[in-house]
Design a protein around this motif. Structure first.
Motif, PDB file in Angstrom:
ATOM      1  N   TYR A  79       0.846  -1.193   0.000  1.00 11.28           N
ATOM      2  CA  TYR A  79       0.000   0.000   0.000  1.00 11.28           C
ATOM      3  C   TYR A  79       0.884   1.248   0.000  1.00 11.28           C
ATOM      4  N   PRO A  80       0.541   2.251  -0.808  1.00 14.27           N
ATOM      5  CA  PRO A  80       1.375   3.458  -0.939  1.00 14.27           C
ATOM      6  C   PRO A  80       1.179   4.414   0.241  1.00 14.27           C
ATOM      7  N   THR A  81       1.675   4.000   1.385  1.00 17.53           N
ATOM      8  CA  THR A  81       1.607   4.843   2.576  1.00 17.53           C
ATOM      9  C   THR A  81       3.023   5.100   3.051  1.00 17.53           C
ATOM     10  N   VAL A  82       3.169   5.992   4.001  1.00 17.51           N
ATOM     11  CA  VAL A  82       4.483   6.256   4.598  1.00 17.51           C
ATOM     12  C   VAL A  82       4.375   5.932   6.083  1.00 17.51           C
ATOM     13  N   PRO A  83       5.098   4.932   6.555  1.00 17.96           N
ATOM     14  CA  PRO A  83       5.905   3.965   5.795  1.00 17.96           C
ATOM     15  C   PRO A  83       4.995   3.019   5.008  1.00 17.96           C
ATOM     16  N   PRO A  84       5.540   2.351   3.989  1.00 19.57           N
ATOM     17  CA  PRO A  84       4.719   1.440   3.190  1.00 19.57           C
ATOM     18  C   PRO A  84       4.127   0.323   4.055  1.00 19.57           C
ATOM     19  N   ARG A  85       2.882   0.015   3.795  1.00 19.57           N
ATOM     20  CA  ARG A  85       2.219  -1.095   4.492  1.00 19.57           C
ATOM     21  C   ARG A  85       2.176  -2.262   3.517  1.00 19.57           C
ATOM     22  N   VAL A  86       2.605  -3.436   3.985  1.00 19.35           N
ATOM     23  CA  VAL A  86       2.631  -4.636   3.153  1.00 19.35           C
ATOM     24  C   VAL A  86       1.819  -5.716   3.855  1.00 19.35           C
ATOM     25  N   GLU A  87       0.924  -6.334   3.092  1.00 20.49           N
ATOM     26  CA  GLU A  87       0.098  -7.410   3.636  1.00 20.49           C
ATOM     27  C   GLU A  87       0.241  -8.654   2.775  1.00 20.49           C
ATOM     28  N   TYR A  88       0.072  -9.807   3.404  1.00 22.32           N
ATOM     29  CA  TYR A  88       0.181 -11.097   2.736  1.00 22.32           C
ATOM     30  C   TYR A  88      -1.114 -11.874   2.940  1.00 22.32           C
ATOM     31  N   ARG A  89      -1.521 -12.565   1.888  1.00 24.37           N
ATOM     32  CA  ARG A  89      -2.694 -13.442   1.980  1.00 24.37           C
ATOM     33  C   ARG A  89      -2.491 -14.624   1.046  1.00 24.37           C
ATOM     34  N   LEU A  90      -3.222 -15.699   1.295  1.00 18.92           N
ATOM     35  CA  LEU A  90      -3.157 -16.860   0.426  1.00 18.92           C
ATOM     36  C   LEU A  90      -3.957 -16.613  -0.847  1.00 18.92           C
ATOM     37  N   THR A  91      -3.460 -17.120  -1.952  1.00 17.24           N
ATOM     38  CA  THR A  91      -4.191 -17.094  -3.217  1.00 17.24           C
ATOM     39  C   THR A  91      -5.108 -18.323  -3.242  1.00 17.24           C
ATOM     40  N   GLU A  92      -5.866 -18.478  -4.309  1.00 14.45           N
ATOM     41  CA  GLU A  92      -6.737 -19.658  -4.429  1.00 14.45           C
ATOM     42  C   GLU A  92      -5.943 -20.967  -4.344  1.00 14.45           C
ATOM     43  N   PRO A  93      -4.833 -21.119  -5.099  1.00 15.19           N
ATOM     44  CA  PRO A  93      -4.045 -22.354  -4.937  1.00 15.19           C
ATOM     45  C   PRO A  93      -3.475 -22.486  -3.518  1.00 15.19           C
ATOM     46  N   GLY A  94      -3.117 -21.369  -2.905  1.00 18.38           N
ATOM     47  CA  GLY A  94      -2.633 -21.405  -1.531  1.00 18.38           C
ATOM     48  C   GLY A  94      -3.701 -21.895  -0.575  1.00 18.38           C
ATOM     49  N   LEU A  95      -4.931 -21.443  -0.789  1.00 25.82           N
ATOM     50  CA  LEU A  95      -6.049 -21.919   0.035  1.00 25.82           C
ATOM     51  C   LEU A  95      -6.291 -23.407  -0.184  1.00 25.82           C
ATOM     52  N   GLY A  96      -6.087 -23.866  -1.428  1.00 28.79           N
ATOM     53  CA  GLY A  96      -6.201 -25.296  -1.707  1.00 28.79           C
ATOM     54  C   GLY A  96      -5.146 -26.093  -0.958  1.00 28.79           C
ATOM     55  N   LEU A  97      -3.955 -25.548  -0.860  1.00 27.66           N
ATOM     56  CA  LEU A  97      -2.875 -26.195  -0.120  1.00 27.66           C
ATOM     57  C   LEU A  97      -3.147 -26.195   1.381  1.00 27.66           C
ATOM     58  N   LEU A  98      -3.915 -25.230   1.837  1.00 23.03           N
ATOM     59  CA  LEU A  98      -4.250 -25.133   3.261  1.00 23.03           C
ATOM     60  C   LEU A  98      -4.935 -26.400   3.760  1.00 23.03           C
ATOM     61  N   THR A  99      -5.746 -27.018   2.935  1.00 23.51           N
ATOM     62  CA  THR A  99      -6.426 -28.258   3.322  1.00 23.51           C
ATOM     63  C   THR A  99      -5.409 -29.348   3.644  1.00 23.51           C
ATOM     64  N   ALA A 100      -4.423 -29.502   2.787  1.00 19.92           N
ATOM     65  CA  ALA A 100      -3.376 -30.498   3.030  1.00 19.92           C
ATOM     66  C   ALA A 100      -2.549 -30.116   4.250  1.00 19.92           C
ATOM     67  N   CYS A 101      -2.259 -28.851   4.406  1.00 15.42           N
ATOM     68  CA  CYS A 101      -1.491 -28.358   5.542  1.00 15.42           C
ATOM     69  C   CYS A 101      -2.240 -28.635   6.848  1.00 15.42           C
ATOM     70  N   ASP A 102      -3.540 -28.358   6.849  1.00 17.79           N
ATOM     71  CA  ASP A 102      -4.358 -28.635   8.038  1.00 17.79           C
ATOM     72  C   ASP A 102      -4.332 -30.117   8.384  1.00 17.79           C
ATOM     73  N   ALA A 103      -4.366 -30.966   7.359  1.00 12.86           N
ATOM     74  CA  ALA A 103      -4.322 -32.410   7.593  1.00 12.86           C
ATOM     75  C   ALA A 103      -2.985 -32.825   8.205  1.00 12.86           C
ATOM     76  N   ILE A 104      -1.897 -32.257   7.721  1.00  6.63           N
ATOM     77  CA  ILE A 104      -0.574 -32.576   8.272  1.00  6.63           C
ATOM     78  C   ILE A 104      -0.478 -32.103   9.727  1.00  6.63           C
ATOM     79  N   CYS A 105      -0.971 -30.904  10.002  1.00  8.35           N
ATOM     80  CA  CYS A 105      -0.955 -30.379  11.372  1.00  8.35           C
ATOM     81  C   CYS A 105      -1.794 -31.261  12.292  1.00  8.35           C
ATOM     82  N   ALA A 106      -2.979 -31.651  11.848  1.00 11.77           N
ATOM     83  CA  ALA A 106      -3.853 -32.512  12.655  1.00 11.77           C
ATOM     84  C   ALA A 106      -3.203 -33.871  12.888  1.00 11.77           C
ATOM     85  N   TRP A 107      -2.598 -34.433  11.848  1.00 14.65           N
ATOM     86  CA  TRP A 107      -1.918 -35.720  11.988  1.00 14.65           C
ATOM     87  C   TRP A 107      -0.803 -35.628  13.033  1.00 14.65           C
TER      88      TRP A 107
END
Length: 124
Positions: A79-107
């Motif tokens: 974001y064009p602010t001073v200081p710059p603000r940067v945010e991160y989020r999962l994309t659609e494929p990242g959200l798809g990977l979240l399912t597998a990640c959740d399974a590994i964490c649960a296991w």
């Protein structure tokens, strides 16, 4: 006779020189999995991620976020602010990977006691 479809060389995880192996290596490390797990909850800034992923160094968080962004699993918004603000989020494929990640964490949590006992037996 059952025939299995041929996997293109670049998609074969067993091949050391395949792109699939490189992608697998990018996501199959403890920091990447933990980052994906945390970002599955909500969009976060770098400092928030660093607090949530306890023990990750600034350098390792930066490297893993860049790799996940390069692979299209994490979106980085500046974001064009001073200081710059940067945010991160999962994309659609990242959200798809979240399912597998959740399974590994649960296991891991489900098998914690068993593995802890096995380690104790092995180490004696």
């Amino acid at each position: 006779m059952v025939t299995t479809p041929r996997v293109p060389k670049d998609a074969d995880l067993r091949r050391a020189d395949s792109l699939a192996r490189e992608i697998f290596s990018d996501i199959a490390n403890k920091w990447a999995l933990l980052i994906i797990d945390v970002l599955g909850k909500r969009t976060m800034r770098f400092s928030e991620l660093r607090k949530e992923v306890e023990g990750v160094s600034h350098k390792m968080l930066t490297q893993n976020l860049r790799t996940l962004e390069r692979d299209g699993l994490v979106h980085r918004e500046v974001y064009p602010t001073v200081p710059p603000r940067v945010e991160y989020r999962l994309t659609e494929p990242g959200l798809g990977l979240l399912t597998a990640c959740d399974a590994i964490c649960a296991w891991t949590q489900q098998n914690y006691t068993y593995i802890n006992s096995a380690r104790a037996r092995f180490d004696t």
